[in-house]
Design an enzyme around this catalytic site. Structure first.
Site, mmCIF file in Angstrom:
data_model
loop_
_atom_site.group_PDB
_atom_site.id
_atom_site.type_symbol
_atom_site.label_atom_id
_atom_site.label_comp_id
_atom_site.label_asym_id
_atom_site.label_seq_id
_atom_site.Cartn_x
_atom_site.Cartn_y
_atom_site.Cartn_z
ATOM 1 N N ASP A 15 2.973 0.209 -7.797
ATOM 2 C CA ASP A 15 3.515 -1.075 -7.342
ATOM 3 C C ASP A 15 5.032 -1.050 -7.464
ATOM 4 O OD1 ASP A 15 3.232 -4.090 -6.782
ATOM 5 O OD2 ASP A 15 4.400 -4.044 -8.629
ATOM 6 N N ASP A 114 4.149 -2.995 -0.522
ATOM 7 C CA ASP A 114 4.792 -2.588 -1.770
ATOM 8 C C ASP A 114 3.806 -2.015 -2.792
ATOM 9 O OD1 ASP A 114 3.451 -4.922 -2.287
ATOM 10 O OD2 ASP A 114 5.048 -5.857 -3.443
ATOM 11 N N GLU A 115 2.603 -1.682 -2.351
ATOM 12 C CA GLU A 115 1.598 -1.192 -3.295
ATOM 13 C C GLU A 115 0.725 -0.148 -2.609
ATOM 14 O OE1 GLU A 115 -1.748 -3.307 -6.135
ATOM 15 O OE2 GLU A 115 0.108 -4.384 -5.676
#
Length: 416
Positions: A15, A114-115
């Site tokens: 993350d 974003d992960e």
């Protein structure tokens, strides 16, 4: 629980900390972890949502991703920037390329911009243990992009994700094996666990289930009877068991329908809504044509303004599958005129085309020139594909009520 029969993989869940804010901080030459910075969807609207806040801003003022622009503090050191979605997508893609230097693309499963999950099986001889691989990736992301990441390590995707959420965001890197589930996860409230939303939390709380440990000890048959397949999945997740694939094509699914909607920035009158619906139908049908599909069921959902509340959601099936814009639009207008209360202002609209067929399976109508209708749509699509999405539009899209021009400047609902 005997875990001997369950697969053990080396899975990382990575993350990017406050990703949007971190990208903007790097662009300004600031330290993402120290600067006070907020990313706002539209700084010209006081009610615009804060899409991301830097860690320092969260800690000092309690600003979160559900805060509004008008709630931001009056601090001279605070940077307020407009969201730039194209930049975030670019950086996300570059980070994926970096990870691809360690593992093949089949081992990378993006969860969001974003992960990402990464399966690192078999890398021991090259890079060391899965801990060492996590440290290397964390270091490389920071060195190459200036972005701090949190990494969860688990025997499956669920464990990697949950230990990242609960522990790695404080520790940087955290690990959870099957044998660690009781010690590291069971004491947490169920709402802190990935996959359990507010509605499920309330249902479980009414059953006396507050922590993950209580869920693990609950009777499986009762959970299955109460929640079906979801209850069974929750039970096994509480024990740390997740059989979802960790390698291969994660996104190949059958297309069920094509939908497009919008939350309007102001109240729309009846006449303006008609314009909005045409733009929505155009986009829905364009996507259907691109997939060489046509649909028999058109669904329209309308939400009224807060002043009156309410709205309606209705659908209608037609005899011959279509992906022609005006066919879908006429059905939507029939539904709108039939169920609209005639008074309320509109703030949300959504159009869906489903009950799909392959285009070559559709029937011809001897009493109308459907081939000509189809050719117009495909020709417009070809022009847009070559010269841009706004290179050819219907004249009505250029009016104040049109939504296509503004949306063409956005990605994911925010300016690129």
């Amino acid at each position: 629980m005997n875990y001997a029969s369950y697969p053990r993989n080396d899975v990382l869940c990575i993350d990017m900390r406050s990703f949007y804010a971190s990208v903007e901080a790097i662009k300004l030459g600031k330290d993402p972890m120290k600067v006070l910075l907020a990313v706002v969807g539209d700084p010209n609207r006081s009610g615009s949502i804060v899409l991301a806040a830097s860690p320092a801003l969260k800690k000092k003022y309690g600003i979160s991703n559900v805060s509004r622009f008008f709630e931001l503090p009056d601090d001279p050191d605070l940077y307020i920037v407009r969201a730039h979605m194209a930049d975030y997508l670019y950086v996300s893609a570059e980070i994926t390329k970096l990870i691809n230097q360690y593992v093949p693309k089949e081992a990378i499963h993006p969860y969001s911009v974003d992960e990402v999950w990464v399966t690192v099986n078999g890398l021991t001889k090259l890079f060391g243990s899965r801990w060492e691989v996590a440290k290397r990736m964390k270091h490389d992301i920071l060195e190459c992009f200036g972005i701090t990441s949190s990494i969860g390590i688990g025997d499956n995707k669920f464990l990697a994700k949950v230990v990242m959420d609960l522990h790695a965001k404080k520790q940087g890197i955290a690990e959870c094996k099957y044998e660690d589930v009781e010690a590291k996860l069971w004491s947490f409230p169920i709402e802190a666990i990935w996959g359990i939303g507010s509605r499920m939390k309330n249902n479980l709380n009414k059953m006396g289930i507050v922590t993950l440990g209580q869920l693990a000890r609950y009777d499986l048959n009762h959970l299955k009877k109460r929640f079906g397949v979801m209850g069974e999945q929750l039970y096994w997740h509480a024990w740390g068991i997740d059989l979802s694939p960790v390698l291969g094509d994660f996104v190949k699914t059958e297309q069920k329908g094509f939908g497009h909607g919008i939350s309007l920035l102001r109240d729309y009158s009846m006449q303006e809504t008609e314009v909005c619906l045409l733009d929505l139908c155009e986009e829905v049908c364009r996507r259907a044509r691109t997939a060489n599909m046509a649909g028999k069921t058109i669904h329209l959902a309308i939400g009224y303004s807060k002043a009156t509340g309410g709205g309606f959601s209705r659908s209608r099936s037609i005899q011959i599958p279509t992906n022609v814009t005006m066919d879908v639009y006429h059905v939507c207008m029939d539904l709108f005129l039939q169920f609209y209360d005639g008074v309320s202002s509109v703030r949300r609209a959504y159009v869906t085309l489903d009950n799909l067929y392959k285009k070559q399976e559709t029937q011809l109508n001897l009493f109308e020139d459907r081939a000509k209708k189809n050719d117009i749509g495909y020709t417009m699509d070809a022009i847009r594909a070559k010269y841009g999405s706004t290179s050819i539009l219907r004249a009505i899209s250029y009016t104040d009520a049109g939504i296509t021009l503004e949306r063409s400047q956005k990605i994911g609902g925010h300016y690129a």
